[in-house]
Design an enzyme around this catalytic site. Structure first.
Site, short mmCIF file in Angstrom:
data_model
loop_
_atom_site.label_atom_id
_atom_site.label_comp_id
_atom_site.label_asym_id
_atom_site.label_seq_id
_atom_site.Cartn_x
_atom_site.Cartn_y
_atom_site.Cartn_z
N ASP A 137 0.84 5.77 43.40
CA ASP A 137 1.55 6.53 42.38
C ASP A 137 3.01 6.10 42.35
O ASP A 137 3.45 5.30 43.17
CB ASP A 137 1.45 8.03 42.67
CG ASP A 137 2.04 8.38 44.03
OD1 ASP A 137 3.25 8.68 44.08
OD2 ASP A 137 1.31 8.33 45.05
N ASP A 153 5.56 8.34 42.77
CA ASP A 153 6.32 9.47 43.29
C ASP A 153 6.78 10.29 42.08
O ASP A 153 6.00 10.50 41.14
CB ASP A 153 7.45 8.99 44.19
CG ASP A 153 7.87 10.04 45.22
OD1 ASP A 153 6.96 10.71 45.75
OD2 ASP A 153 9.06 10.16 45.49
#
Length: 277
Positions: free
Chosen positions: A217, A219
Site C-alpha cells: 500500500d 500508507d
C-alpha cells in the site's frame, strides 16, 4: 572458516511456503530458549538440497501482533539449531511514489520507532550471554544475503528495488498522516512493524540476515489518500506473496552454491557467540 556443508538458512515469514512439496524431509521441532518459546515450531528440511528452517514470525495462526512477537526466542532458536543465514519476508507500506504496491524491495537500512521491545540478548537473562554488546549497525543487513535476493529477483524479472530504508513502527495501529509525512521527511522509503528488533538480534547473534519487503500500500501520506485498509493490504499481500517466496527460494540456491564463506566468519568478530550454545 565456515564450511559449505554447514550452511543452514532460516526463513522467517511463512506465508507462501505452505506447499508440502517445497520442503523435503520435513520435520517439526520444538525448541526452548532462555528467552521463552519462539512464535511456533521450527520446520526443518531441505529446499532443493539446501538445509533450511522455516519459522512463522507471527505463528502459523497469526496469533502474535508485531509488538508481542518473541523476537529474541525466534532468533535464538534459529541460531541454536545451526542456522548461519536468515532470509526474511515482510509486508510494508510505501513512503515514496515509485515504490509501488506489488513491488519488491531489498532492505538495506532502517529507522527504529518501536518502544519496549527487547533488542539485545545481553541483559543478564539466566542462560543468556554475559556482558554488554555495543553492536554496530552499519551495515544493518548482510550484503551477501542482499545480493542473493537481488539476483534472484532480477532472474525472475520482478519489479524490485535494490535498496530501501524501512521505518519500523510499534503497531499494531498504522501511522497517522502527520507521522507518515514525517517518516518521508526522515528519508524513509517504507514503513513496517517487524524489522526491528529482528535484524538487530540476528546481527548480534552473528547471522547473515537479509530481508525482502513486499509493498502492499501507499500508507496515508498522499493527497486525498484514505487510511490504510487492512482488507486491501491483505488482498495485495495474498496476490503477490508468491513473488517474495520465489525470490527467497532462488536466493537459497544462490547462497547454497557459494564456496567462499569467509564473510560468515566476519559476522562473528568481537561478539561472544561461544556463550550462546
Amino acid at each position: 572458516m565456515a564450511d559449505a556443508q554447514k550452511i543452514k538458512i532460516g526463513i522467517i515469514g511463512g506465508s507462501g511456503f505452505d506447499d508440502p512439496t517445497l520442503f523435503e524431509n520435513r520435520v517439526e521441532k520444538e525448541v526452548t530458549t532462555p528467552f521463552g518459546k519462539p512464535s511456533d515450531v521450527l520446520i526443518e528440511g531441505h529446499i532443493k538440497g539446501v538445509s533450511c528452517v522455516l519459522l512463522a514470525r507471527h505463528g502459523r495462526k497469526h496469533q502474535f501482533q508485531p509488538s508481542d512477537v518473541n523476537y529474541r526466542a525466534n532468533i535464538w532458536a534459529l541460531k541454536r539449531v545451526g542456522c548461519t543465514h536468515i532470509l526474511a519476508t515482510t509486508a510494508t507500506g510505501s513512503l515514496v511514489e515509485h515504490y509501488r504496491p506489488g513491488d519488491l524491495v531489498i532492505l538495506d537500512d532502517f529507522i527504529d520507532r518501536t518502544w519496549g521491545r527487547q533488542c539485545t540478548f545481553y541483559d543478564r537473562t539466566k542462560g543468556g550471554p554475559r556482558g554488554v554488546c555495543h553492536l554496530p549497525m552499519r551495515p544493518a543487513f548482510c550484503d551477501h544475503g542482499r545480493n542473493a535476493l537481488i539476483a534472484a529477483a532480477a532472474a525472475k524479472g520482478y519489479a524490485c528495488h535494490e535498496t530501501g530504508t524501512a521505518v519500523v513502527i510499534q503497531g499494531p495501529r498504522f501511522s497517522s498522516r502527520a507521522e507518515s509525512l514525517m517518516h518521508r521527511q526522515w528519508g524513509g522509503h517504507l514503513v513496517n512493524m517487524t524489522t526491528v528488533p529482528e535484524v538487530v538480534l540476528a546481527k548480534e547473534a552473528g547471522l547473515s540476515y537479509a530481508a525482502v519487503a513486499l509493498v502492499t500500500d501507499y500508507d496515508c501520506w498522499r493527497e486525498h489518500e484514505g487510511s490504510v485498509s487492512v482488507s486491501e493490504v491483505l488482498a495485495m499481500f495474498s496476490k503477490n506473496v508468491k513473488k517474495a517466496a520465489d525470490v527467497i527460494i532462488d536466493a537459497v540456491q544462490i547462497l547454497g552454491a557459494e564456496t567462499d564463506l569467509s564473510y560468515l566468519d566476519a559476522h562473528q568478530v568481537n561478539y561472544k557467540y561461544d556463550e550462546m550454545g
